[in-house]
Design an enzyme around this catalytic site. Structure first.
Site, PDB file in Angstrom:
ATOM      1  N   ASP A 183      46.962 -35.375 -40.500  1.00  0.00           N
ATOM      2  CA  ASP A 183      46.485 -34.183 -40.285  1.00  0.00           C
ATOM      3  C   ASP A 183      47.115 -33.052 -41.258  1.00  0.00           C
ATOM      4  O   ASP A 183      48.300 -33.116 -41.061  1.00  0.00           O
ATOM      5  CB  ASP A 183      46.552 -33.803 -39.035  1.00  0.00           C
ATOM      6  CG  ASP A 183      45.804 -32.167 -38.886  1.00  0.00           C
ATOM      7  OD1 ASP A 183      45.724 -31.313 -39.826  1.00  0.00           O
ATOM      8  OD2 ASP A 183      45.085 -31.855 -37.638  1.00  0.00           O
ATOM      9  N   LYS A 189      36.451 -36.944 -24.280  1.00  0.00           N
ATOM     10  CA  LYS A 189      37.924 -37.009 -23.747  1.00  0.00           C
ATOM     11  C   LYS A 189      38.069 -37.974 -22.389  1.00  0.00           C
ATOM     12  O   LYS A 189      37.241 -38.008 -21.703  1.00  0.00           O
ATOM     13  CB  LYS A 189      38.221 -35.652 -23.424  1.00  0.00           C
ATOM     14  CG  LYS A 189      38.190 -34.643 -24.718  1.00  0.00           C
ATOM     15  CD  LYS A 189      39.439 -35.057 -25.644  1.00  0.00           C
ATOM     16  CE  LYS A 189      39.307 -34.342 -26.737  1.00  0.00           C
ATOM     17  NZ  LYS A 189      40.472 -34.499 -27.702  1.00  0.00           N
ATOM     18  N   GLU A 225      47.499 -37.473 -34.953  1.00  0.00           N
ATOM     19  CA  GLU A 225      47.526 -35.986 -34.955  1.00  0.00           C
ATOM     20  C   GLU A 225      48.752 -35.063 -34.876  1.00  0.00           C
ATOM     21  O   GLU A 225      48.898 -34.053 -34.693  1.00  0.00           O
ATOM     22  CB  GLU A 225      46.244 -35.442 -34.231  1.00  0.00           C
ATOM     23  CG  GLU A 225      46.454 -35.757 -32.712  1.00  0.00           C
ATOM     24  CD  GLU A 225      45.099 -34.973 -31.687  1.00  0.00           C
ATOM     25  OE1 GLU A 225      44.211 -35.772 -31.671  1.00  0.00           O
ATOM     26  OE2 GLU A 225      45.350 -33.872 -31.494  1.00  0.00           O
ATOM     27  N   GLU A 241      41.866 -43.207 -28.462  1.00  0.00           N
ATOM     28  CA  GLU A 241      42.869 -42.201 -29.093  1.00  0.00           C
ATOM     29  C   GLU A 241      44.134 -41.794 -28.404  1.00  0.00           C
ATOM     30  O   GLU A 241      43.853 -41.353 -27.254  1.00  0.00           O
ATOM     31  CB  GLU A 241      42.230 -41.170 -29.651  1.00  0.00           C
ATOM     32  CG  GLU A 241      42.700 -40.163 -30.540  1.00  0.00           C
ATOM     33  CD  GLU A 241      41.855 -39.234 -31.276  1.00  0.00           C
ATOM     34  OE1 GLU A 241      40.783 -39.555 -31.809  1.00  0.00           O
ATOM     35  OE2 GLU A 241      42.278 -38.132 -31.330  1.00  0.00           O
ATOM     36  N   HIS A 252      42.560 -36.108 -38.404  1.00  0.00           N
ATOM     37  CA  HIS A 252      42.399 -35.117 -37.393  1.00  0.00           C
ATOM     38  C   HIS A 252      42.210 -33.798 -38.001  1.00  0.00           C
ATOM     39  O   HIS A 252      42.872 -33.575 -38.936  1.00  0.00           O
ATOM     40  CB  HIS A 252      43.326 -35.233 -36.389  1.00  0.00           C
ATOM     41  CG  HIS A 252      43.596 -33.934 -35.230  1.00  0.00           C
ATOM     42  ND1 HIS A 252      44.327 -32.878 -35.443  1.00  0.00           N
ATOM     43  CD2 HIS A 252      42.813 -33.963 -34.329  1.00  0.00           C
ATOM     44  CE1 HIS A 252      43.962 -32.414 -34.581  1.00  0.00           C
ATOM     45  NE2 HIS A 252      43.247 -32.845 -33.514  1.00  0.00           N
ATOM     46  N   ASP A 281      39.471 -40.166 -26.386  1.00  0.00           N
ATOM     47  CA  ASP A 281      40.840 -39.599 -26.457  1.00  0.00           C
ATOM     48  C   ASP A 281      41.479 -39.272 -25.232  1.00  0.00           C
ATOM     49  O   ASP A 281      41.071 -38.592 -24.457  1.00  0.00           O
ATOM     50  CB  ASP A 281      40.268 -38.526 -27.372  1.00  0.00           C
ATOM     51  CG  ASP A 281      41.531 -37.506 -27.891  1.00  0.00           C
ATOM     52  OD1 ASP A 281      42.714 -38.140 -27.827  1.00  0.00           O
ATOM     53  OD2 ASP A 281      41.366 -36.749 -29.022  1.00  0.00           O
TER      54      ASP A 281
HETATM   55  C1  0YR Z   1      42.649 -29.437 -27.832  1.00  0.00           C
HETATM   56  N1  0YR Z   1      41.176 -34.088 -31.302  1.00  0.00           N
HETATM   57  C2  0YR Z   1      41.957 -33.403 -30.525  1.00  0.00           C
HETATM   58  C3  0YR Z   1      42.422 -29.969 -29.042  1.00  0.00           C
HETATM   59  C4  0YR Z   1      41.844 -31.970 -30.321  1.00  0.00           C
HETATM   60  C5  0YR Z   1      42.430 -31.504 -29.311  1.00  0.00           C
HETATM   61  O1  0YR Z   1      43.768 -29.560 -27.392  1.00  0.00           O
HETATM   62  O2  0YR Z   1      43.456 -29.729 -30.079  1.00  0.00           O
HETATM   63  O3  0YR Z   1      41.955 -31.843 -27.878  1.00  0.00           O
HETATM   64  O4  0YR Z   1      42.294 -31.255 -31.471  1.00  0.00           O
HETATM   65  O5  0YR Z   1      42.568 -34.185 -29.628  1.00  0.00           O
HETATM   66  O6  0YR Z   1      41.238 -35.131 -31.777  1.00  0.00           O
HETATM   67 MG    MG Z   2      42.779 -36.051 -30.719  1.00  0.00          MG
END
Ligand code: 0YR
Ligand code: MG
Length: 370
Positions: free
Chosen positions: A278, A174, A255, A229, A305, A203
């Protein structure tokens, strides 16, 4: 086979180490509000959405599924799933008030449960029903070592373990820290720890303004990042198009998109490279398939996702030619009767009949107390 009853179900599963955070959310549980669809044959289909486990909101989703869509399903043959999807989507009273959001999450859970029944009635895992093959290689990348609330040492040791012990060859971390230099320091440390051959994804969960996304995005190429992302506002096609023109690193998103038409607009604008539909946010497998075909026709990879914690998507990846890679997050592993299996960083094709979201007996006992 006829549908007799819809039963609401809400699962709340704890996330890793009791709490994770990305740039925009901090959560302690993953939510799976959904339905069991009962039939006169005794077969039961299960389908769930994916949420941040906020009970009042999850109640709205299951109420919508059972009370708004449910009456249109009673007496119908669940195997006619595509025709039923059209009926529910376009001819339910709810179409007037919501073609996205909670109504769409509810329809997604229903659609998954209908496909589950169709596959169970045929005695086949969904991927086999849809014409896939277990010989296809579906690689897993792991997101569960890269949370923004992990301190640098934990981030590095988790990513190391995922690669060196668990066999993953790709991890996602992240970004979107309050100070962008923190993101770069974390990225640099992970790259140094994993070496040059491991793929690293980033991301930002929609956090950044366009100029901040351009500034950070321009630095990502130094660390050979596979994709950037959700760099900026989820629905903003123009901002992602401008970003794509300004940076070298490819963009991934999807997502937070509810409709196949939204994907069409991003794809047509050149605003996305890795397409991430998704099943839980689109209205199920039926609409997911349209997006995957569309992306594939533009030569864009489809990397779903996993709002379903990959239970359904793994089936789809064993079928769809656009899918070679799938996210893995383990939060429903102990709650599903047949949890996804990874071997040497690749998904193992599920053998059990159905679409993959049947809860364990124990999980079903737990939800009765919610
Ligand atoms: C927490 N994956 C994501 C989770 C995840 C999020 O908010 O739902 O980080 O699903 O972005 O790519
Ligand atoms: Mg994500």
């Amino acid at each position: 086979m006829k549908i007799t009853r819809l039963q609401p179900i809400i699962l709340h599963a704890p996330v890793t180490r009791g709490g994770i955070a990305d740039s925009t959310h901090a959560i302690s549980h993953w939510g799976a509000p959904g339905v069991a669809i009962h039939t006169d044959t005794g077969l039961v289909g299960y389908g769930f959405s994916g949420t941040h486990a906020h009970l009042p909101t999850d109640k709205l989703i299951v109420e919508c599924a059972v009370d708004s869509y449910g009456p249109l399903l009673i007496g119908e043959d669940p195997r006619e799933v595509r025709a039923l999807w059209e009926k529910l989507h376009k001819h339910s009273p709810i179409y007037w008030v919501g073609r996205a959001g909670i109504t769409h999450l509810a329809l997604g859970a229903i659609d998954i449960a209908l496909w589950d029944l169709k596959a169970k009635a045929a005695g086949l895992p969904l991927w086999k029903l849809l014409g896939g093959t277990a010989t296809k290689r579906v690689e897993a990348y792991n997101t569960d070592g890269g949370w923004l609330n992990w301190p640098l040492e934990t981030l590095v040791s988790d990513c190391r373990r995922l690669v060196e012990t668990d066999g993953y060859r790709a991890v996602k971390i992240k970004v979107g820290s309050p100070n962008p230099s923190t993101d770069l320091r974390r990225l640099e440390a992970v790259r140094a720890a994993l070496g040059l051959e491991i793929r690293i994804m980033t991301d930002a969960n929609g956090k950044l303004t366009l100029p901040d996304a351009i500034r950070l995005g321009r630095r990502l190429a130094e660390f050979d990042v596979v994709w950037f992302e959700e760099p900026t506002t989820f629905d903003d096609v123009l901002a992602h198009q401008r970003l794509a023109e300004a940076i070298e690193t490819p963009i991934a998103l999807g997502e937070q998109l509810y409709l196949a038409h939204q994907f069409r607009d991003f794809i047509h604008a050149g605003a996305v490279h890795y397409v991430q539909p998704d099943v839980v946010r689109l209205a199920g497998i039926t609409e997911w398939w349209q997006v995957a075909d569309l992306a594939h026709s533009y030569s864009l990879p489809v990397v779903p996702h996993v709002g379903d914690m990959c239970q359904v998507h793994q089936h789809l990846c064993f079928v769809h030619p656009g899918c070679a890679l799938l996210e893995y997050i383990p939060w429903l592993r102990d709650w599903m009767r047949h949890p996804a299996q990874i071997r040497d960083g690749h998904f193992v094709a599920p053998e059990a009949p159905g679409a993959g979201m049947e809860p364990t007996e124990e999980a079903l006992r737990t939800i009765n107390r919610v």
